[in-house]
Scaffold this motif. Structure first.
Motif, PDB file in Angstrom:
ATOM      1  N   ILE A   1      91.875  88.887 -40.482  1.00  0.00           N
ATOM      2  CA  ILE A   1      90.690  88.019 -40.411  1.00  0.00           C
ATOM      3  C   ILE A   1      91.147  86.568 -40.240  1.00  0.00           C
ATOM      4  CG2 ILE A   1      88.669  87.174 -41.653  1.00  0.00           C
ATOM      5  CD1 ILE A   1      88.539  89.873 -43.064  1.00  0.00           C
ATOM      6  N   THR A   2      90.602  85.903 -39.231  1.00  0.00           N
ATOM      7  CA  THR A   2      91.005  84.535 -38.909  1.00  0.00           C
ATOM      8  C   THR A   2      89.813  83.585 -39.008  1.00  0.00           C
ATOM      9  OG1 THR A   2      90.531  84.844 -36.549  1.00  0.00           O
ATOM     10  CG2 THR A   2      92.765  85.391 -37.324  1.00  0.00           C
ATOM     11  N   ALA A   3      90.118  82.296 -39.012  1.00  0.00           N
ATOM     12  CA  ALA A   3      89.055  81.284 -39.046  1.00  0.00           C
ATOM     13  C   ALA A   3      88.115  81.412 -37.843  1.00  0.00           C
ATOM     14  CB  ALA A   3      89.673  79.887 -39.124  1.00  0.00           C
ATOM     15  N   PRO A   4      88.623  81.554 -36.603  1.00  0.00           N
ATOM     16  CA  PRO A   4      87.705  81.707 -35.462  1.00  0.00           C
ATOM     17  C   PRO A   4      86.776  82.912 -35.609  1.00  0.00           C
ATOM     18  CG  PRO A   4      89.909  81.171 -34.674  1.00  0.00           C
ATOM     19  CD  PRO A   4      90.029  81.437 -36.147  1.00  0.00           C
ATOM     20  N   MET A   5      87.259  83.991 -36.215  1.00  0.00           N
ATOM     21  CA  MET A   5      86.433  85.182 -36.421  1.00  0.00           C
ATOM     22  C   MET A   5      85.245  84.862 -37.340  1.00  0.00           C
ATOM     23  SD  MET A   5      87.599  88.877 -38.009  1.00  0.00           S
ATOM     24  CE  MET A   5      88.980  88.981 -36.861  1.00  0.00           C
ATOM     25  N   ILE A   6      85.512  84.116 -38.421  1.00  0.00           N
ATOM     26  CA  ILE A   6      84.449  83.746 -39.356  1.00  0.00           C
ATOM     27  C   ILE A   6      83.476  82.773 -38.700  1.00  0.00           C
ATOM     28  CG2 ILE A   6      83.945  82.653 -41.569  1.00  0.00           C
ATOM     29  CD1 ILE A   6      85.283  85.412 -41.757  1.00  0.00           C
ATOM     30  N   ILE A   7      83.985  81.858 -37.899  1.00  0.00           N
ATOM     31  CA  ILE A   7      83.127  80.898 -37.197  1.00  0.00           C
ATOM     32  C   ILE A   7      82.187  81.628 -36.243  1.00  0.00           C
ATOM     33  CG2 ILE A   7      83.103  78.991 -35.546  1.00  0.00           C
ATOM     34  CD1 ILE A   7      85.804  78.115 -36.815  1.00  0.00           C
ATOM     35  N   ARG A   8      82.723  82.596 -35.493  1.00  0.00           N
ATOM     36  CA  ARG A   8      81.883  83.361 -34.558  1.00  0.00           C
ATOM     37  C   ARG A   8      80.822  84.177 -35.299  1.00  0.00           C
ATOM     38  NH1 ARG A   8      86.930  84.276 -31.974  1.00  0.00           N
ATOM     39  NH2 ARG A   8      87.109  86.308 -32.991  1.00  0.00           N
ATOM     40  N   LEU A   9      81.134  84.576 -36.512  1.00  0.00           N
ATOM     41  CA  LEU A   9      80.178  85.356 -37.306  1.00  0.00           C
ATOM     42  C   LEU A   9      79.032  84.501 -37.836  1.00  0.00           C
ATOM     43  CD1 LEU A   9      79.451  88.048 -38.761  1.00  0.00           C
ATOM     44  CD2 LEU A   9      80.917  87.278 -40.644  1.00  0.00           C
ATOM     45  N   LEU A  10      79.351  83.279 -38.283  1.00  0.00           N
ATOM     46  CA  LEU A  10      78.367  82.452 -38.971  1.00  0.00           C
ATOM     47  C   LEU A  10      77.650  81.435 -38.086  1.00  0.00           C
ATOM     48  CD1 LEU A  10      80.222  81.740 -42.351  1.00  0.00           C
ATOM     49  CD2 LEU A  10      78.620  83.578 -41.796  1.00  0.00           C
ATOM     50  N   LYS A  11      78.233  81.054 -36.958  1.00  0.00           N
ATOM     51  CA  LYS A  11      77.601  80.050 -36.093  1.00  0.00           C
ATOM     52  C   LYS A  11      76.218  80.471 -35.598  1.00  0.00           C
ATOM     53  CE  LYS A  11      79.729  76.130 -35.698  1.00  0.00           C
ATOM     54  NZ  LYS A  11      79.013  74.862 -36.003  1.00  0.00           N
ATOM     55  N   PRO A  12      76.034  81.743 -35.184  1.00  0.00           N
ATOM     56  CA  PRO A  12      74.684  82.139 -34.760  1.00  0.00           C
ATOM     57  C   PRO A  12      73.649  82.005 -35.877  1.00  0.00           C
ATOM     58  CG  PRO A  12      76.303  83.726 -33.977  1.00  0.00           C
ATOM     59  CD  PRO A  12      77.021  82.811 -34.922  1.00  0.00           C
ATOM     60  N   ILE A  13      74.070  82.218 -37.117  1.00  0.00           N
ATOM     61  CA  ILE A  13      73.156  82.057 -38.248  1.00  0.00           C
ATOM     62  C   ILE A  13      72.745  80.600 -38.375  1.00  0.00           C
ATOM     63  CG2 ILE A  13      72.881  82.349 -40.741  1.00  0.00           C
ATOM     64  CD1 ILE A  13      75.041  84.511 -40.603  1.00  0.00           C
ATOM     65  N   GLU A  14      73.716  79.703 -38.267  1.00  0.00           N
ATOM     66  CA  GLU A  14      73.431  78.267 -38.335  1.00  0.00           C
ATOM     67  C   GLU A  14      72.536  77.836 -37.183  1.00  0.00           C
ATOM     68  OE1 GLU A  14      76.191  74.365 -38.935  1.00  0.00           O
ATOM     69  OE2 GLU A  14      76.447  75.454 -37.053  1.00  0.00           O
ATOM     70  N   GLN A  15      72.839  78.326 -35.977  1.00  0.00           N
ATOM     71  CA  GLN A  15      72.090  77.925 -34.790  1.00  0.00           C
ATOM     72  C   GLN A  15      70.660  78.449 -34.796  1.00  0.00           C
ATOM     73  OE1 GLN A  15      74.745  79.376 -31.789  1.00  0.00           O
ATOM     74  NE2 GLN A  15      76.171  77.647 -31.992  1.00  0.00           N
ATOM     75  N   SER A  16      70.410  79.499 -35.586  1.00  0.00           N
ATOM     76  CA  SER A  16      69.050  80.029 -35.690  1.00  0.00           C
ATOM     77  C   SER A  16      68.192  79.205 -36.648  1.00  0.00           C
ATOM     78  CB  SER A  16      69.089  81.485 -36.163  1.00  0.00           C
ATOM     79  OG  SER A  16      69.507  81.563 -37.525  1.00  0.00           O
ATOM     80  N   GLY A  17      68.782  78.161 -37.214  1.00  0.00           N
ATOM     81  CA  GLY A  17      68.045  77.295 -38.127  1.00  0.00           C
ATOM     82  C   GLY A  17      68.305  77.571 -39.593  1.00  0.00           C
ATOM     83  N   LYS A  18      69.161  78.559 -39.874  1.00  0.00           N
ATOM     84  CA  LYS A  18      69.442  78.929 -41.270  1.00  0.00           C
ATOM     85  C   LYS A  18      70.758  78.289 -41.724  1.00  0.00           C
ATOM     86  CE  LYS A  18      67.075  83.372 -40.771  1.00  0.00           C
ATOM     87  NZ  LYS A  18      67.212  84.844 -40.822  1.00  0.00           N
ATOM     88  N   ARG A  19      70.764  76.958 -41.743  1.00  0.00           N
ATOM     89  CA  ARG A  19      71.986  76.238 -42.125  1.00  0.00           C
ATOM     90  C   ARG A  19      72.406  76.554 -43.557  1.00  0.00           C
ATOM     91  NH1 ARG A  19      71.465  70.010 -39.944  1.00  0.00           N
ATOM     92  NH2 ARG A  19      71.281  70.475 -37.697  1.00  0.00           N
ATOM     93  N   ALA A  20      71.442  76.581 -44.450  1.00  0.00           N
ATOM     94  CA  ALA A  20      71.761  76.838 -45.856  1.00  0.00           C
ATOM     95  C   ALA A  20      72.359  78.231 -46.030  1.00  0.00           C
ATOM     96  CB  ALA A  20      70.504  76.692 -46.714  1.00  0.00           C
TER      97      ALA A  20
END
Length: 220
Positions: free
Chosen positions: A129-148
């Motif tokens: 598991i790498t940092a880019p993998m976690i970023i790709r997992l969580l960025k869509p959540i942030e971009q959907s408006g669910k920053r928290a």
């Protein structure tokens, strides 16, 4: 060398013999038992038409799962298929066992992780598991408006990895600095009156509210 499947408790029960012997625990990994009773983890590396045995450490200081993890890293140096080590699910179970009943938000945190994180990472090896993998997992959540939600998930993933490092599941936390790539959640302040209008508000409360509401207002 005999092929067998062992747990730490079974390895602990192995008795020394007059001669050294080895038992295969996983692909390329074996436990070597000396006449003195010392038990060592050994990984076999076939490379350039030669076979080398590399000692990884001793049992019980190093358990089976940790030995598998070390063997995996050693074999990766030679681009060899490695035995399985700890998965994210293992680290997540450790987190749950330590946090259940210890944090007020445990149930909501667990539900959030189950929904957004565990389904994607559960079977992955921790050191894959790498940092880019976690970023790709969580960025869509942030971009959907669910920053928290994205920030909470990231905080708990980082916490899970910190516990995994302490338990010896993995050598380092790969997402230690990832949080700075995610925006802070937007905070909407509660509506309030300008301070200069407070005397007028007090007059209204004193003239129109009953004693009970007046006491609540002034106490607050």
């Amino acid at each position: 060398m005999k092929k067998s499947s062992f747990t730490d408790s079974k390895i602990k029960q192995l008795s020394p013999a007059k001669k050294r012997y080895s038992l295969t625990v996983d692909t390329g990994l074996s436990i070597r038992v000396m006449p003195s009773g010392v038990k060592s983890w050994v990984v076999r590396i076939p490379f350039n038409n030669r076979v080398s045995d590399i000692t990884l450490g001793h049992f019980p200081e190093i358990g089976k799962r940790q030995a598998c993890q070390l063997a995996k890293r050693e074999r990766q140096k030679y681009e060899l298929r490695a035995p399985n080590g700890y998965t994210f699910q293992d680290a997540y179970c450790l987190w749950k066992s330590l946090k259940r009943g210890e944090i007020v938000s445990y149930q909501s945190e667990k539900q959030r992780l189950d929904k957004y994180v565990v389904s994607a990472l559960a079977r992955k090896q921790l050191d894959d598991i790498t940092a880019p993998m976690i970023i790709r997992l969580l960025k869509p959540i942030e971009q959907s408006g669910k920053r928290a939600t994205a920030k909470r998930c990231l905080m708990r993933i980082r916490e899970i990895f910190d516990l995994a490092v302490c338990a010896g599941y993995v050598l380092h936390n790969p997402i230690a600095g990832v949080s700075r790539l995610f925006k802070a959640p937007k905070k909407t302040p509660r509506p309030s009156l300008p301070w200069c209008e407070l005397p007028a508000v007090i007059d209204v409360i004193c003239q129109n509210a009953n004693k009970h509401l007046q006491l609540i207002f002034f106490f607050s």
